[in-house]
Write a protein that holds these residues in place. Structure first.
Motif, PDB file in Angstrom:
ATOM      1  N   LEU A  80      28.349  -8.780 109.504  1.00  0.00           N
ATOM      2  CA  LEU A  80      26.985  -8.259 109.489  1.00  0.00           C
ATOM      3  C   LEU A  80      26.112  -9.223 108.711  1.00  0.00           C
ATOM      4  O   LEU A  80      26.403  -9.547 107.552  1.00  0.00           O
ATOM      5  CB  LEU A  80      26.936  -6.871 108.845  1.00  0.00           C
ATOM      6  N   ILE A  81      25.050  -9.680 109.347  1.00  0.00           N
ATOM      7  CA  ILE A  81      24.073 -10.555 108.698  1.00  0.00           C
ATOM      8  C   ILE A  81      22.910  -9.671 108.258  1.00  0.00           C
ATOM      9  O   ILE A  81      22.340  -8.936 109.067  1.00  0.00           O
ATOM     10  CB  ILE A  81      23.538 -11.648 109.648  1.00  0.00           C
ATOM     11  N   ILE A  82      22.579  -9.730 106.991  1.00  0.00           N
ATOM     12  CA  ILE A  82      21.423  -8.999 106.468  1.00  0.00           C
ATOM     13  C   ILE A  82      20.377 -10.038 106.125  1.00  0.00           C
ATOM     14  O   ILE A  82      20.561 -10.854 105.220  1.00  0.00           O
ATOM     15  CB  ILE A  82      21.789  -8.160 105.235  1.00  0.00           C
ATOM     16  N   TRP A  83      19.293 -10.034 106.893  1.00  0.00           N
ATOM     17  CA  TRP A  83      18.207 -10.989 106.693  1.00  0.00           C
ATOM     18  C   TRP A  83      17.160 -10.315 105.827  1.00  0.00           C
ATOM     19  O   TRP A  83      16.613  -9.273 106.178  1.00  0.00           O
ATOM     20  CB  TRP A  83      17.639 -11.402 108.038  1.00  0.00           C
ATOM     21  N   VAL A  84      16.871 -10.911 104.672  1.00  0.00           N
ATOM     22  CA  VAL A  84      15.961 -10.325 103.693  1.00  0.00           C
ATOM     23  C   VAL A  84      14.784 -11.277 103.465  1.00  0.00           C
ATOM     24  O   VAL A  84      14.832 -12.126 102.572  1.00  0.00           O
ATOM     25  CB  VAL A  84      16.688 -10.054 102.355  1.00  0.00           C
ATOM     26  N   PRO A  85      13.725 -11.172 104.286  1.00  0.00           N
ATOM     27  CA  PRO A  85      12.553 -12.008 104.026  1.00  0.00           C
ATOM     28  C   PRO A  85      11.888 -11.602 102.716  1.00  0.00           C
ATOM     29  O   PRO A  85      12.036 -10.463 102.258  1.00  0.00           O
ATOM     30  CB  PRO A  85      11.621 -11.708 105.210  1.00  0.00           C
ATOM     31  N   GLY A  86      11.160 -12.518 102.096  1.00  0.00           N
ATOM     32  CA  GLY A  86      10.394 -12.181 100.896  1.00  0.00           C
ATOM     33  C   GLY A  86       9.457 -11.027 101.204  1.00  0.00           C
ATOM     34  O   GLY A  86       8.802 -11.010 102.241  1.00  0.00           O
ATOM     35  N   GLY A  87       9.420 -10.046 100.324  1.00  0.00           N
ATOM     36  CA  GLY A  87       8.641  -8.841 100.567  1.00  0.00           C
ATOM     37  C   GLY A  87       7.148  -9.043 100.371  1.00  0.00           C
ATOM     38  O   GLY A  87       6.712  -9.913  99.615  1.00  0.00           O
ATOM     39  N   GLU A  88       6.384  -8.214 101.038  1.00  0.00           N
ATOM     40  CA  GLU A  88       4.920  -8.294 100.952  1.00  0.00           C
ATOM     41  C   GLU A  88       4.363  -7.541  99.756  1.00  0.00           C
ATOM     42  O   GLU A  88       3.239  -7.809  99.340  1.00  0.00           O
ATOM     43  CB  GLU A  88       4.302  -7.735 102.237  1.00  0.00           C
ATOM     44  N   THR A  89       5.131  -6.598  99.210  1.00  0.00           N
ATOM     45  CA  THR A  89       4.621  -5.776  98.104  1.00  0.00           C
ATOM     46  C   THR A  89       5.453  -5.991  96.846  1.00  0.00           C
ATOM     47  O   THR A  89       5.916  -5.047  96.223  1.00  0.00           O
ATOM     48  CB  THR A  89       4.613  -4.282  98.502  1.00  0.00           C
ATOM     49  N   ARG A  90       5.667  -7.248  96.498  1.00  0.00           N
ATOM     50  CA  ARG A  90       6.439  -7.596  95.297  1.00  0.00           C
ATOM     51  C   ARG A  90       5.677  -7.203  94.055  1.00  0.00           C
ATOM     52  O   ARG A  90       4.462  -7.153  94.090  1.00  0.00           O
ATOM     53  CB  ARG A  90       6.678  -9.113  95.237  1.00  0.00           C
ATOM     54  N   PRO A  91       6.334  -6.985  92.953  1.00  0.00           N
ATOM     55  CA  PRO A  91       7.764  -7.090  92.694  1.00  0.00           C
ATOM     56  C   PRO A  91       8.492  -5.811  93.080  1.00  0.00           C
ATOM     57  O   PRO A  91       7.928  -4.720  93.077  1.00  0.00           O
ATOM     58  CB  PRO A  91       7.840  -7.315  91.189  1.00  0.00           C
ATOM     59  N   TYR A  92       9.766  -5.976  93.407  1.00  0.00           N
ATOM     60  CA  TYR A  92      10.641  -4.857  93.751  1.00  0.00           C
ATOM     61  C   TYR A  92      11.595  -4.592  92.597  1.00  0.00           C
ATOM     62  O   TYR A  92      11.980  -5.516  91.890  1.00  0.00           O
ATOM     63  CB  TYR A  92      11.458  -5.178  95.007  1.00  0.00           C
ATOM     64  N   LYS A  93      11.956  -3.337  92.442  1.00  0.00           N
ATOM     65  CA  LYS A  93      12.993  -2.989  91.482  1.00  0.00           C
ATOM     66  C   LYS A  93      13.994  -2.096  92.197  1.00  0.00           C
ATOM     67  O   LYS A  93      13.655  -1.397  93.153  1.00  0.00           O
ATOM     68  CB  LYS A  93      12.420  -2.307  90.241  1.00  0.00           C
ATOM     69  N   ALA A  94      15.248  -2.161  91.721  1.00  0.00           N
ATOM     70  CA  ALA A  94      16.324  -1.397  92.345  1.00  0.00           C
ATOM     71  C   ALA A  94      17.065  -0.603  91.285  1.00  0.00           C
ATOM     72  O   ALA A  94      17.011  -0.933  90.094  1.00  0.00           O
ATOM     73  CB  ALA A  94      17.290  -2.339  93.062  1.00  0.00           C
ATOM     74  N   LYS A  95      17.742   0.441  91.737  1.00  0.00           N
ATOM     75  CA  LYS A  95      18.567   1.216  90.816  1.00  0.00           C
ATOM     76  C   LYS A  95      19.660   0.312  90.263  1.00  0.00           C
ATOM     77  O   LYS A  95      20.272  -0.458  90.990  1.00  0.00           O
ATOM     78  CB  LYS A  95      19.195   2.412  91.523  1.00  0.00           C
ATOM     79  N   LEU A  96      19.885   0.393  88.955  1.00  0.00           N
ATOM     80  CA  LEU A  96      20.933  -0.402  88.335  1.00  0.00           C
ATOM     81  C   LEU A  96      22.310   0.055  88.800  1.00  0.00           C
ATOM     82  O   LEU A  96      23.241  -0.734  88.893  1.00  0.00           O
ATOM     83  CB  LEU A  96      20.846  -0.322  86.810  1.00  0.00           C
ATOM     84  N   SER A  97      22.428   1.346  89.083  1.00  0.00           N
ATOM     85  CA  SER A  97      23.705   1.904  89.517  1.00  0.00           C
ATOM     86  C   SER A  97      23.433   2.987  90.554  1.00  0.00           C
ATOM     87  O   SER A  97      22.440   3.696  90.469  1.00  0.00           O
ATOM     88  CB  SER A  97      24.450   2.498  88.318  1.00  0.00           C
ATOM     89  N   LEU A  98      24.333   3.097  91.509  1.00  0.00           N
ATOM     90  CA  LEU A  98      24.214   4.157  92.504  1.00  0.00           C
ATOM     91  C   LEU A  98      25.006   5.397  92.111  1.00  0.00           C
ATOM     92  O   LEU A  98      25.020   6.371  92.848  1.00  0.00           O
ATOM     93  CB  LEU A  98      24.682   3.644  93.880  1.00  0.00           C
ATOM     94  N   SER A  99      25.652   5.364  90.938  1.00  0.00           N
ATOM     95  CA  SER A  99      26.384   6.547  90.475  1.00  0.00           C
ATOM     96  C   SER A  99      25.377   7.603  90.017  1.00  0.00           C
ATOM     97  O   SER A  99      24.272   7.291  89.599  1.00  0.00           O
ATOM     98  CB  SER A  99      27.341   6.195  89.335  1.00  0.00           C
ATOM     99  N   GLU A 100      25.783   8.847  90.096  1.00  0.00           N
ATOM    100  CA  GLU A 100      24.907   9.963  89.728  1.00  0.00           C
ATOM    101  C   GLU A 100      24.483   9.912  88.266  1.00  0.00           C
ATOM    102  O   GLU A 100      23.374  10.263  87.913  1.00  0.00           O
ATOM    103  CB  GLU A 100      25.604  11.296  90.017  1.00  0.00           C
ATOM    104  N   LYS A 101      25.375   9.464  87.377  1.00  0.00           N
ATOM    105  CA  LYS A 101      25.103   9.466  85.944  1.00  0.00           C
ATOM    106  C   LYS A 101      24.030   8.455  85.545  1.00  0.00           C
ATOM    107  O   LYS A 101      23.272   8.689  84.617  1.00  0.00           O
ATOM    108  CB  LYS A 101      26.378   9.180  85.157  1.00  0.00           C
ATOM    109  N   LYS A 102      23.978   7.324  86.221  1.00  0.00           N
ATOM    110  CA  LYS A 102      23.056   6.252  85.833  1.00  0.00           C
ATOM    111  C   LYS A 102      21.961   6.035  86.866  1.00  0.00           C
ATOM    112  O   LYS A 102      21.319   5.002  86.867  1.00  0.00           O
ATOM    113  CB  LYS A 102      23.836   4.956  85.639  1.00  0.00           C
ATOM    114  N   ALA A 103      21.725   6.994  87.731  1.00  0.00           N
ATOM    115  CA  ALA A 103      20.782   6.821  88.836  1.00  0.00           C
ATOM    116  C   ALA A 103      19.329   6.709  88.387  1.00  0.00           C
ATOM    117  O   ALA A 103      18.477   6.294  89.149  1.00  0.00           O
ATOM    118  CB  ALA A 103      20.934   7.964  89.838  1.00  0.00           C
TER     119      ALA A 103
END
Length: 184
Positions: free
Chosen positions: A111-134
């Motif tokens: 699977l190729i995931i193509w991630v172009p630079g986003g138009e609404t930067r900056p982006y932030k993501a969850k540090l963890s996908l676990s329920e405790k640190k979500a």
């Protein structure tokens, strides 16, 4: 399996002398948290390189692809794409959705995931996908061939003409009220 056109040649990347760098990451298997952080870093496109590509189903050794590819179970591709869609809604802010392209090489599905630079930067993501640190979020950027969580920091400096500062100071002293005992 139909192939979609990408701005890069997958066979050239896999069979050439490609090394992981700021725009390319190999993942042996599907790890949603690691892929999420890399997507966030590529979407932030800190150096304006045009984003990046994540190749899932190909291991790496010393930054180079290990062939033949490990591959992914073809029956899981649809579930992975749905999970990526969900992650784009719930685990990255503002919402971001990369492009995905299943690709067959050496009899294996990757699977190729193509991630172009986003138009609404900056982006932030969850540090963890676990329920405790979500509840914890972080900004990710790509430095060389690694994704590091970074804090968004900025230094701001204003330059005012000397005459404007002098005028403001003189006005503050000159128009000071003597009824107020506070310093100027």
């Amino acid at each position: 399996m139909t192939t979609h056109h990408l701005p890069i040649s997958i066979p050239d990347i896999l069979h050439g002398k490609t090394v992981e760098w700021e725009r390319l990451e190999f993942k042996q298997g599907w790890n949603p948290e690691a892929v999420l952080h890399t997507i966030c870093a590529f979407a932030n496109d800190f150096h304006n390189l045009g984003g990046g590509y994540i190749v899932v189903g190909v291991a790496e050794a010393n930054g180079r692809p290990v062939l033949p590819p490990v591959g992914l179970d073809a029956d899981t591709i649809d579930a992975i794409q749905k999970e990526l869609l969900n992650l784009g809604h719930a685990a990255i802010q503002p919402q971001y959705h990369p492009r995905t392209v299943p690709y067959e090489i050496d009899g294996k599905t990757i699977l190729i995931i193509w991630v172009p630079g986003g138009e609404t930067r900056p982006y932030k993501a969850k540090l963890s996908l676990s329920e405790k640190k979500a509840a914890d979020w972080g900004y990710y950027i790509r430095k060389q061939s690694s994704t590091n969580p970074d804090r968004a920091e900025a230094e701001r400096t204003w330059n005012f003409p000397y005459a404007a500062i002098e005028e403001a100071l003189v006005n503050a002293v000159y128009h000071r009220s003597y009824e107020i005992r506070e310093p100027v």
